[in-house]
Design a protein around this motif. Structure first.
Motif, PDB file in Angstrom:
ATOM      1  N   LEU A 156      35.886   8.670   6.504  1.00 43.09           N
ATOM      2  CA  LEU A 156      37.258   7.823   6.751  1.00 43.09           C
ATOM      3  C   LEU A 156      38.154   7.314   5.875  1.00 43.09           C
ATOM      4  O   LEU A 156      39.431   7.652   5.661  1.00 43.09           O
ATOM      5  N   CYS A 157      37.153   6.327   5.291  1.00 40.35           N
ATOM      6  CA  CYS A 157      38.072   5.469   4.406  1.00 40.35           C
ATOM      7  C   CYS A 157      38.477   5.579   3.126  1.00 40.35           C
ATOM      8  O   CYS A 157      38.865   4.985   2.447  1.00 40.35           O
ATOM      9  N   LEU A 158      37.695   7.262   2.859  1.00 37.39           N
ATOM     10  CA  LEU A 158      38.090   7.431   0.919  1.00 37.39           C
ATOM     11  C   LEU A 158      39.595   8.017   0.648  1.00 37.39           C
ATOM     12  O   LEU A 158      40.275   8.362   2.062  1.00 37.39           O
ATOM     13  N   PRO A 159      39.868   7.589  -0.428  1.00 36.09           N
ATOM     14  CA  PRO A 159      41.578   7.939  -0.158  1.00 36.09           C
ATOM     15  C   PRO A 159      41.757   9.217  -0.829  1.00 36.09           C
ATOM     16  O   PRO A 159      42.691   9.420   0.096  1.00 36.09           O
ATOM     17  N   GLU A 160      40.868  10.256  -0.466  1.00 36.95           N
ATOM     18  CA  GLU A 160      41.253  12.010  -0.183  1.00 36.95           C
ATOM     19  C   GLU A 160      41.419  11.950   1.210  1.00 36.95           C
ATOM     20  O   GLU A 160      42.197  12.815   1.772  1.00 36.95           O
ATOM     21  N   MET A 161      41.355  10.770   2.269  1.00 32.84           N
ATOM     22  CA  MET A 161      41.872  11.819   3.436  1.00 32.84           C
ATOM     23  C   MET A 161      42.769  10.631   4.528  1.00 32.84           C
ATOM     24  O   MET A 161      43.105  10.962   5.007  1.00 32.84           O
ATOM     25  N   LYS A 162      43.478   9.686   3.100  1.00 33.30           N
ATOM     26  CA  LYS A 162      44.479   8.694   3.545  1.00 33.30           C
ATOM     27  C   LYS A 162      45.596   9.817   3.940  1.00 33.30           C
ATOM     28  O   LYS A 162      46.624   9.330   5.330  1.00 33.30           O
ATOM     29  N   ILE A 163      46.132  11.400   3.226  1.00 30.02           N
ATOM     30  CA  ILE A 163      47.451  11.523   3.743  1.00 30.02           C
ATOM     31  C   ILE A 163      46.942  11.657   5.671  1.00 30.02           C
ATOM     32  O   ILE A 163      48.439  12.574   5.938  1.00 30.02           O
ATOM     33  N   PHE A 164      45.886  12.449   5.544  1.00 27.75           N
ATOM     34  CA  PHE A 164      45.793  13.135   6.576  1.00 27.75           C
ATOM     35  C   PHE A 164      44.927  12.278   7.779  1.00 27.75           C
ATOM     36  O   PHE A 164      46.008  12.115   8.911  1.00 27.75           O
ATOM     37  N   MET A 165      45.535  10.973   7.557  1.00 23.53           N
ATOM     38  CA  MET A 165      44.983   9.640   8.024  1.00 23.53           C
ATOM     39  C   MET A 165      46.296   8.787   8.766  1.00 23.53           C
ATOM     40  O   MET A 165      47.667   8.517   9.587  1.00 23.53           O
ATOM     41  N   ASP A 166      47.194   9.304   7.061  1.00 23.21           N
ATOM     42  CA  ASP A 166      49.278   8.954   7.233  1.00 23.21           C
ATOM     43  C   ASP A 166      49.602   9.469   8.666  1.00 23.21           C
ATOM     44  O   ASP A 166      50.009   9.062   9.299  1.00 23.21           O
ATOM     45  N   THR A 167      49.527  11.149   8.307  1.00 20.47           N
ATOM     46  CA  THR A 167      50.068  11.942   9.332  1.00 20.47           C
ATOM     47  C   THR A 167      49.690  11.592  10.467  1.00 20.47           C
ATOM     48  O   THR A 167      50.404  11.635  11.811  1.00 20.47           O
ATOM     49  N   THR A 168      48.615  10.924  11.487  1.00 14.48           N
ATOM     50  CA  THR A 168      48.216  11.131  12.461  1.00 14.48           C
ATOM     51  C   THR A 168      48.790  10.216  12.808  1.00 14.48           C
ATOM     52  O   THR A 168      48.974  10.038  14.226  1.00 14.48           O
ATOM     53  N   ARG A 169      48.727   8.563  12.556  1.00  9.07           N
ATOM     54  CA  ARG A 169      49.034   7.621  12.251  1.00  9.07           C
ATOM     55  C   ARG A 169      50.177   7.764  13.257  1.00  9.07           C
ATOM     56  O   ARG A 169      50.904   6.833  13.741  1.00  9.07           O
ATOM     57  N   VAL A 170      51.563   8.087  12.282  1.00  9.60           N
ATOM     58  CA  VAL A 170      52.927   8.535  13.127  1.00  9.60           C
ATOM     59  C   VAL A 170      53.274   9.489  13.748  1.00  9.60           C
ATOM     60  O   VAL A 170      53.441   8.725  14.298  1.00  9.60           O
ATOM     61  N   LEU A 171      52.128  10.391  13.377  1.00 10.57           N
ATOM     62  CA  LEU A 171      52.364  10.970  14.897  1.00 10.57           C
ATOM     63  C   LEU A 171      51.954  10.926  16.244  1.00 10.57           C
ATOM     64  O   LEU A 171      53.138  10.560  17.076  1.00 10.57           O
ATOM     65  N   ALA A 172      50.392   9.702  15.934  1.00  8.44           N
ATOM     66  CA  ALA A 172      49.795   8.818  17.313  1.00  8.44           C
ATOM     67  C   ALA A 172      51.189   8.087  18.026  1.00  8.44           C
ATOM     68  O   ALA A 172      50.933   7.623  19.290  1.00  8.44           O
ATOM     69  N   SER A 173      51.877   7.036  17.010  1.00  6.36           N
ATOM     70  CA  SER A 173      52.928   6.155  17.403  1.00  6.36           C
ATOM     71  C   SER A 173      54.282   7.123  18.265  1.00  6.36           C
ATOM     72  O   SER A 173      54.240   5.840  18.551  1.00  6.36           O
ATOM     73  N   GLN A 174      53.840   8.522  17.889  1.00  2.00           N
ATOM     74  CA  GLN A 174      55.380   8.700  18.853  1.00  2.00           C
ATOM     75  C   GLN A 174      54.985   9.898  19.727  1.00  2.00           C
ATOM     76  O   GLN A 174      55.766  10.234  20.683  1.00  2.00           O
ATOM     77  N   THR A 175      53.759   9.806  20.685  1.00  5.07           N
ATOM     78  CA  THR A 175      52.928  10.440  21.186  1.00  5.07           C
ATOM     79  C   THR A 175      53.031   9.951  22.691  1.00  5.07           C
ATOM     80  O   THR A 175      52.502   8.954  23.088  1.00  5.07           O
ATOM     81  N   ASP A 176      53.103  10.578  23.784  1.00  7.99           N
ATOM     82  CA  ASP A 176      53.129   9.949  25.237  1.00  7.99           C
ATOM     83  C   ASP A 176      51.356   9.667  26.062  1.00  7.99           C
ATOM     84  O   ASP A 176      51.152  11.326  25.328  1.00  7.99           O
ATOM     85  N   ASN A 177      51.274   9.536  26.356  1.00  6.57           N
ATOM     86  CA  ASN A 177      50.293   9.028  27.236  1.00  6.57           C
ATOM     87  C   ASN A 177      49.101   9.205  25.935  1.00  6.57           C
ATOM     88  O   ASN A 177      47.935  10.219  26.394  1.00  6.57           O
TER      89      ASN A 177
END
Length: 443
Positions: A160-181
């Motif tokens: 999960l720390c590899l550079p090829e995973m960054k766009i996947f993790m960044d998108t998840t981070r933004v969505l998780a910060s706005q999702t309820d519960n």
């Protein structure tokens, strides 16, 4: 009408040229507008091609050439998903933030027969990330975590720390910060024993969890579950109920792995996240060494058994060669030259070379009709939604093993047309007549 402008629109959106888009909008307004709103199909194409400038242009709707018409960020498509779901599938964190800034609701769920119902944009991001090439190649057939082998967790965190995973993790981070519960979503993965989506959500949104006190809540839930399992185990007689004992053992292993992963992210999540954001172009060997270094500094459990010790690990780590990388400078340069995308194609290359878009959870409820070679050319390949009320024969499942969803893509071959036999009625009459004659002779 829309298919007539499809090719021109895609060419303009790939360049993300607002003046060109304005000229095309004025010329083909009737194809891109429904009432006083820009059609969901048009907005969907804009999001799918990651045309950020054009997306902002239609979401604002203040340009005179638009005539007061704008795009609705919460308009459901004919396939049952919303613009934010499409942005999550594209894995464009910038597009997700843009839609959120213009009023897109992150808690809208998919609906309809053409799609898996009840999916949040966050689900789309996480479940599609679980299908990443590196994760499937190294973890899909590895069930060592069910036996309490800690190397699986270290391997998962490293991937999960590899550079090829960054766009996947960044998108998840933004969505998780706005999702309820969000803590409830995390607990669902723990209950079902899905360690990979749990790690994705934990590592990507660990800052948000800290602000919510989510780590303490999750650890309390795990402790309560372990206590309940201990009570159930005491109620079982030794030598009997072997199936029940096996299930209890599996559940205890699931909660033990989840607790260990939560503790690791709690102690080292900030350091790992900071490294990922700064060193987005680091080689695999550098990431491997940094993960090992952070593990020692943070005093993770069973550090002495961690397979990620510097230098590059040997074959006992059973990681794929692509995930480990190469220590040869010539090979590094050649791989970098191959992976270096053209201008404007960074997102597509970063996503498509590791996740074929046709495997997305948004499209897994479609049937593909395969026509025989002798079929007329006009009967080309097409797709249609699965009718859940009818049984489909000849289905070939393709399951998402690492995620929570079990999706299947059904393939249905068109059957050969039945040829009506003209002499069939004559044969039946002849058979009946001969039977009657034999009975008359015997009598």
């Amino acid at each position: 009408m829309f298919f007539e402008i499809h090719d021109r629109l895609v060419a303009i959106l790939k360049e993300d040229s607002v003046p060109s888009f304005q000229r095309m909008f004025v010329k083909y307004r009737e194809c891109m507008v429904c009432g006083y709103v820009i059609t969901p199909q048009t907005l969907n194409f804009i999001i799918a091609t990651n045309a950020l400038r054009c997306a902002k242009f239609v979401l604002e709707g203040t340009a005179p050439k638009l005539g007061g018409q704008r795009a609705n960020p919460n308009y459901i498509t004919s396939y049952g998903f919303f613009p934010l779901h499409q942005a999550a599938e594209t894995f464009s964190a910038d597009m997700v933030e843009l839609l959120l800034n213009y009023g897109a609701l992150p808690n809208l769920r998919t609906s309809g027969d053409r799609i898996i119902e009840g999916l949040l944009p966050l689900h789309v991001a996480i479940e599609n990330t679980c299908q990443h090439k590196y994760l499937e190649d190294n973890l899909l057939s590895d069930q060592s975590h069910m036996k309490g082998i800690v190397e699986y967790i270290y391997k998962l965190i490293y991937l999960l720390c590899l550079p090829e995973m960054k766009i996947f993790m960044d998108t998840t981070r933004v969505l998780a910060s706005q999702t309820d519960n969000i803590v409830d979503k995390l607990w669902d993965y723990i209950k079902h024993g899905k360690l990979v989506p749990l790690a994705i959500l934990l590592l990507a949104a660990q800052r948000h969890f800290r602000n919510l006190g989510g780590f303490d809540r999750i650890q309390d839930l795990i402790d309560d579950s372990n206590f309940s399992l201990a009570r159930e185990e005491c109620g079982l007689e030794s030598g009997k109920n072997t199936k029940a004992q096996k299930k209890l053992k599996e559940k205890k292993a699931q909660f033990s792995n989840a607790f260990m992963l939560v503790r690791i992210i709690l102690n080292a999540g900030e350091a790992l996240d900071a490294y990922i954001q700064i060193h987005s172009k680091a080689s695999h060997e550098e990431v491997l060494g940094k993960v090992s270094a952070i593990s020692r500094i943070m005093m993770w459990v069973l550090v002495e058994n961690c397979p990620y010790a510097c230098p590059v690990p040997d074959g006992e780590t059973d990681l794929s060669k692509e995930a480990i990388g190469s220590s040869t400078p010539e090979v590094k340069g050649r791989n970098a030259a191959i992976k270096e995308p053209c201008k404007g194609q960074n997102l597509y290359l970063a996503r498509d070379q590791f996740l074929p878009i046709w495997r997305s959870v948004l499209t897994c409820r479609f049937l593909v009709n395969i026509f025989p070679s002798y079929a007329p050319k006009k009967e080309s390949l097409y797709s249609r939604p699965v009718d859940t009320k009818k049984k489909v024969n000849n289905q070939r499942p393709c399951q998402v093993g690492l995620g929570l969803l079990d999706t299947s893509r059904s393939w249905k071959s068109r059957k050969d047309p039945k040829v009506s036999s003209a002499p069939r009625s004559r044969r039946l009459f002849t058979t009946a007549a001969s039977t009657v004659l034999k009975m008359l002779k015997r009598s």
